[in-house]
Scaffold this motif. Sequence first.
Motif, mmCIF file in Angstrom:
data_model
loop_
_atom_site.group_PDB
_atom_site.id
_atom_site.type_symbol
_atom_site.label_atom_id
_atom_site.label_comp_id
_atom_site.label_asym_id
_atom_site.label_seq_id
_atom_site.Cartn_x
_atom_site.Cartn_y
_atom_site.Cartn_z
ATOM 1 N N SER A 102 3.310 -25.610 18.922
ATOM 2 C CA SER A 102 2.990 -27.013 19.207
ATOM 3 C C SER A 102 3.499 -27.967 18.130
ATOM 4 O O SER A 102 3.626 -29.175 18.378
ATOM 5 C CB SER A 102 1.472 -27.200 19.315
ATOM 6 O OG SER A 102 0.913 -26.444 20.355
ATOM 7 N N SER A 103 3.782 -27.447 16.942
ATOM 8 C CA SER A 103 4.098 -28.307 15.806
ATOM 9 C C SER A 103 5.352 -29.155 16.047
ATOM 10 O O SER A 103 6.377 -28.656 16.517
ATOM 11 C CB SER A 103 4.298 -27.463 14.547
ATOM 12 O OG SER A 103 4.580 -28.283 13.439
ATOM 13 N N LYS A 104 5.238 -30.435 15.714
ATOM 14 C CA LYS A 104 6.363 -31.362 15.858
ATOM 15 C C LYS A 104 7.105 -31.577 14.547
ATOM 16 O O LYS A 104 8.113 -32.270 14.519
ATOM 17 C CB LYS A 104 5.859 -32.700 16.392
ATOM 18 C CG LYS A 104 5.225 -32.600 17.771
ATOM 19 C CD LYS A 104 4.662 -33.934 18.212
ATOM 20 C CE LYS A 104 3.995 -33.785 19.582
ATOM 21 N NZ LYS A 104 3.338 -35.035 20.018
ATOM 22 N N SER A 110 11.051 -28.355 16.661
ATOM 23 C CA SER A 110 11.107 -28.261 18.117
ATOM 24 C C SER A 110 11.109 -26.809 18.564
ATOM 25 O O SER A 110 11.447 -25.903 17.797
ATOM 26 C CB SER A 110 12.388 -28.944 18.621
ATOM 27 O OG SER A 110 12.597 -28.722 19.997
ATOM 28 N N SER A 167 0.328 -22.721 24.234
ATOM 29 C CA SER A 167 0.656 -23.163 22.882
ATOM 30 C C SER A 167 -0.645 -23.394 22.129
ATOM 31 O O SER A 167 -1.702 -23.556 22.752
ATOM 32 C CB SER A 167 1.490 -24.449 22.918
ATOM 33 O OG SER A 167 0.730 -25.527 23.450
ATOM 34 N N ASP A 198 -2.013 -25.915 20.670
ATOM 35 C CA ASP A 198 -2.722 -27.157 20.981
ATOM 36 C C ASP A 198 -2.807 -27.444 22.475
ATOM 37 O O ASP A 198 -3.528 -28.349 22.893
ATOM 38 C CB ASP A 198 -2.037 -28.348 20.298
ATOM 39 C CG ASP A 198 -2.063 -28.240 18.788
ATOM 40 O OD1 ASP A 198 -2.918 -27.483 18.251
ATOM 41 O OD2 ASP A 198 -1.228 -28.885 18.126
ATOM 42 N N GLY A 199 -2.053 -26.713 23.295
ATOM 43 C CA GLY A 199 -1.978 -27.028 24.715
ATOM 44 C C GLY A 199 -1.202 -28.315 24.938
ATOM 45 O O GLY A 199 -0.766 -28.985 23.998
ATOM 46 N N VAL A 204 4.889 -29.543 24.601
ATOM 47 C CA VAL A 204 5.484 -29.010 23.377
ATOM 48 C C VAL A 204 6.724 -29.838 23.054
ATOM 49 O O VAL A 204 7.371 -30.396 23.947
ATOM 50 C CB VAL A 204 5.856 -27.522 23.541
ATOM 51 C CG1 VAL A 204 4.600 -26.675 23.655
ATOM 52 C CG2 VAL A 204 6.768 -27.299 24.738
ATOM 53 N N ARG A 208 5.252 -29.402 29.768
ATOM 54 C CA ARG A 208 4.444 -30.602 29.467
ATOM 55 C C ARG A 208 2.953 -30.333 29.574
ATOM 56 O O ARG A 208 2.144 -31.149 29.130
ATOM 57 C CB ARG A 208 4.827 -31.741 30.426
ATOM 58 C CG ARG A 208 6.239 -32.263 30.253
ATOM 59 C CD ARG A 208 6.466 -33.497 31.111
ATOM 60 N NE ARG A 208 7.844 -33.956 31.056
ATOM 61 C CZ ARG A 208 8.714 -33.881 32.067
ATOM 62 N NH1 ARG A 208 8.316 -33.366 33.229
ATOM 63 N NH2 ARG A 208 9.946 -34.316 31.932
ATOM 64 N N THR A 257 1.253 -27.078 28.843
ATOM 65 C CA THR A 257 0.943 -25.724 28.422
ATOM 66 C C THR A 257 -0.572 -25.545 28.293
ATOM 67 O O THR A 257 -1.298 -26.488 27.976
ATOM 68 C CB THR A 257 1.607 -25.383 27.076
ATOM 69 O OG1 THR A 257 1.042 -26.201 26.049
ATOM 70 C CG2 THR A 257 3.115 -25.614 27.129
ATOM 71 N N ARG A 314 -4.090 -24.106 26.643
ATOM 72 C CA ARG A 314 -4.622 -23.774 25.323
ATOM 73 C C ARG A 314 -4.954 -22.284 25.296
ATOM 74 O O ARG A 314 -5.265 -21.703 26.340
ATOM 75 C CB ARG A 314 -5.872 -24.604 25.013
ATOM 76 C CG ARG A 314 -5.624 -26.101 24.974
ATOM 77 C CD ARG A 314 -6.881 -26.842 24.527
ATOM 78 N NE ARG A 314 -8.040 -26.533 25.372
ATOM 79 C CZ ARG A 314 -8.289 -27.111 26.539
ATOM 80 N NH1 ARG A 314 -7.471 -28.030 27.011
ATOM 81 N NH2 ARG A 314 -9.359 -26.764 27.243
ATOM 82 N N ASN A 338 10.057 -24.714 15.019
ATOM 83 C CA ASN A 338 8.616 -24.852 14.780
ATOM 84 C C ASN A 338 7.844 -23.549 14.949
ATOM 85 O O ASN A 338 6.619 -23.525 14.829
ATOM 86 C CB ASN A 338 8.015 -25.922 15.694
ATOM 87 C CG ASN A 338 8.067 -25.548 17.170
ATOM 88 O OD1 ASN A 338 8.723 -24.577 17.559
ATOM 89 N ND2 ASN A 338 7.406 -26.332 18.003
#
Length: 301
Positions: free
Chosen positions: A74-76, A86, A110, A112-113, A116, A141, A143, A145, A164
Amino acid sequence: MHTLHFIRSALLLLLSFCLGGVCNAQAAQNSAEPAAVVRGVPTERSAPVQAVAKADIPATARGSQGRILFILASSKVHGKSALPASISFGEVVHAWDTFRAAGYAVDFVSPDGGAVPILDSYVSADLVPRLKDAPLMDGLRNTARPAQIDPALYRAVYYVGGSNALYGVPENPVLQDIAMYVYERNGGVISAVCHGTAGIVNLTLADGRALVAGKRITGFPEEHEEQDAAYFKEFPFLIRRTVQARGGSFHAQDGHQPYIEVDGRVATGQNYASAKPLAEAVVGLLRKLAEQSPGRGATQG
């Protein structure tokens, strides 16, 4: 009085019959949902696994063992920096196409749900049209949790790479439980590609051994990274070094050609180009497992 007593008895009998019918109908509905059963597939777990909460998946799919779970990060950003990060869109697309063509349903999860991150730089020109692929993009769009996932549904997990992949996934205990349930309870396959291999380095068998211990593993090695770049300084660990520290045998080749390793029910790919052949190898493993366990083959969905 006799007439009144007869009518009262008849009404009570009728009420009892109706209530019994409702209960029997409900019981029949509940029993229509098949339980997950492992048939003829050797497992490595000796202790019970705690089930994860059931996912919000259509009831028609529940109980199917023909699903594959894509695990994405999930990390941006990279670590605590502001450097954008990404998922690798192509590693999703090429595996998605392969699994779907083979008849397997695909779900996404993911940490965080929700959506992504997909950076433009991770979308090659030939894949730009796939950004309008509704089923694929709806999945990315929205995902799930980790707590929404029922691991009994899945025959394999696939860890997606991208810049990521080292953040949030490797240390997530619920994702670890899901993967090990699929592997040990379902007798399924664990797969990872490129930086996605970071997701499997902390997986532990029921007996306490690392999943990668004694296995041939590949992934994106640190010597192929831009080690003087700012993003590299954010990495919490290095893939090759960590696999080796966990007792695994890490293998990689120079260049950008596809390279995969399959050791038992663990399949890994080195780089972006390896996504499709890795997915094909997973399909091959699942077909062999289906032959050993009739009735647990692919399901279109």
